[in-house]
Scaffold this motif. Structure first.
Motif, PDB file in Angstrom:
ATOM      1  N   PHE A  13      44.182  45.513  43.368  1.00  0.00           N
ATOM      2  CA  PHE A  13      42.742  45.671  43.183  1.00  0.00           C
ATOM      3  C   PHE A  13      42.205  44.403  42.546  1.00  0.00           C
ATOM      4  CE2 PHE A  13      44.740  47.463  39.432  1.00  0.00           C
ATOM      5  CZ  PHE A  13      43.965  47.020  38.372  1.00  0.00           C
ATOM      6  N   ASP A  14      40.993  44.044  42.969  1.00  0.00           N
ATOM      7  CA  ASP A  14      40.395  42.810  42.473  1.00  0.00           C
ATOM      8  C   ASP A  14      39.515  43.085  41.259  1.00  0.00           C
ATOM      9  OD1 ASP A  14      38.007  43.858  43.475  1.00  0.00           O
ATOM     10  OD2 ASP A  14      37.920  42.484  45.187  1.00  0.00           O
ATOM     11  N   ASP A  16      36.480  43.534  40.997  1.00  0.00           N
ATOM     12  CA  ASP A  16      35.458  44.550  41.246  1.00  0.00           C
ATOM     13  C   ASP A  16      36.068  45.922  41.503  1.00  0.00           C
ATOM     14  OD1 ASP A  16      33.348  42.689  41.017  1.00  0.00           O
ATOM     15  OD2 ASP A  16      33.693  42.044  43.094  1.00  0.00           O
ATOM     16  N   ASN A  17      37.379  46.045  41.262  1.00  0.00           N
ATOM     17  CA  ASN A  17      38.131  47.289  41.445  1.00  0.00           C
ATOM     18  C   ASN A  17      38.167  47.746  42.907  1.00  0.00           C
ATOM     19  OD1 ASN A  17      39.867  49.037  40.103  1.00  0.00           O
ATOM     20  ND2 ASN A  17      38.323  50.629  39.936  1.00  0.00           N
ATOM     21  N   ILE A  18      38.098  46.786  43.820  1.00  0.00           N
ATOM     22  CA  ILE A  18      38.184  47.067  45.245  1.00  0.00           C
ATOM     23  C   ILE A  18      39.647  46.939  45.668  1.00  0.00           C
ATOM     24  CG2 ILE A  18      37.531  46.270  47.553  1.00  0.00           C
ATOM     25  CD1 ILE A  18      34.869  45.354  46.287  1.00  0.00           C
ATOM     26  N   ILE A  19      40.137  47.941  46.407  1.00  0.00           N
ATOM     27  CA  ILE A  19      41.537  47.928  46.843  1.00  0.00           C
ATOM     28  C   ILE A  19      41.747  46.833  47.880  1.00  0.00           C
ATOM     29  CG2 ILE A  19      43.351  49.208  48.046  1.00  0.00           C
ATOM     30  CD1 ILE A  19      42.245  51.752  46.832  1.00  0.00           C
ATOM     31  N   LYS A  20      42.802  46.075  47.675  1.00  0.00           N
ATOM     32  CA  LYS A  20      43.201  45.009  48.592  1.00  0.00           C
ATOM     33  C   LYS A  20      44.638  45.265  49.040  1.00  0.00           C
ATOM     34  CE  LYS A  20      39.466  42.532  48.139  1.00  0.00           C
ATOM     35  NZ  LYS A  20      38.600  42.222  49.253  1.00  0.00           N
ATOM     36  N   LYS A  88      49.043  50.365  42.170  1.00  0.00           N
ATOM     37  CA  LYS A  88      48.283  49.173  42.542  1.00  0.00           C
ATOM     38  C   LYS A  88      48.444  48.149  41.430  1.00  0.00           C
ATOM     39  CE  LYS A  88      44.800  52.118  44.317  1.00  0.00           C
ATOM     40  NZ  LYS A  88      44.166  52.929  43.358  1.00  0.00           N
ATOM     41  N   ALA A 109      41.763  42.773  53.378  1.00  0.00           N
ATOM     42  CA  ALA A 109      41.309  44.123  53.698  1.00  0.00           C
ATOM     43  C   ALA A 109      42.185  44.694  54.808  1.00  0.00           C
ATOM     44  CB  ALA A 109      39.848  44.085  54.155  1.00  0.00           C
TER      45      ALA A 109
END
Length: 131
Positions: A13-14, A16-20, A88, A109
């Protein structure tokens, strides 16, 4: 002789808490794939997964930390066993450093993995991982 390979699903997760997902450019330049490769003679699948992950990304994870996710046949006739790293990780904590001659890897992504030639296999991994 059956062609056998492995791949490793590593989620992060980056800021911005976006899953990668960790993706690597294919050596033939035809899209992206999960880190992985062929199983060498006298090597177990989990050992191959650990070795390939390190060679392609510079990330060392003991094989005992990996979990089996999925095994299946891709379009090129390879029997591929996919492992995953539970949980994660923060993407900023890992500087990706592929070995000499290895293609670039990055935190990307899922849709980067859905193109040819392994799109169908990666979609199955995505479904099994329940993401």
């Amino acid at each position: 002789m059956i062609k056998q390979g492995v791949c490793v699903l590593v989620l992060g997760f980056d800021e911005d808490n976006i899953i990668k997902v960790l993706v690597c450019e294919r050596k033939d330049g035809n899209g992206f794939c999960l880190p992985g490769g062929k199983i060498d003679p006298e090597e177990r699948a989990d050992q191959a997964a650990t070795r390939e992950l390190f060679e392609e990304t510079g990330i060392w994870i003991p094989s005992s930390d990996l979990r089996h996710l999925y095994s299946g046949v891709d379009i090129e006739g390879w029997v591929t066993t996919c492992f995953y790293l539970p949980g994660k990780i923060e993407t900023k904590d890992f500087f990706l450093s592929p070995g000499s001659g290895e293609p670039e890897c990055h935190w990307g992504a899922w849709n980067e993995l859905f193109g040819p030639p392994f799109g169908d296999y990666n979609r199955k991994v995505f479904e099994v991982a329940n993401l």
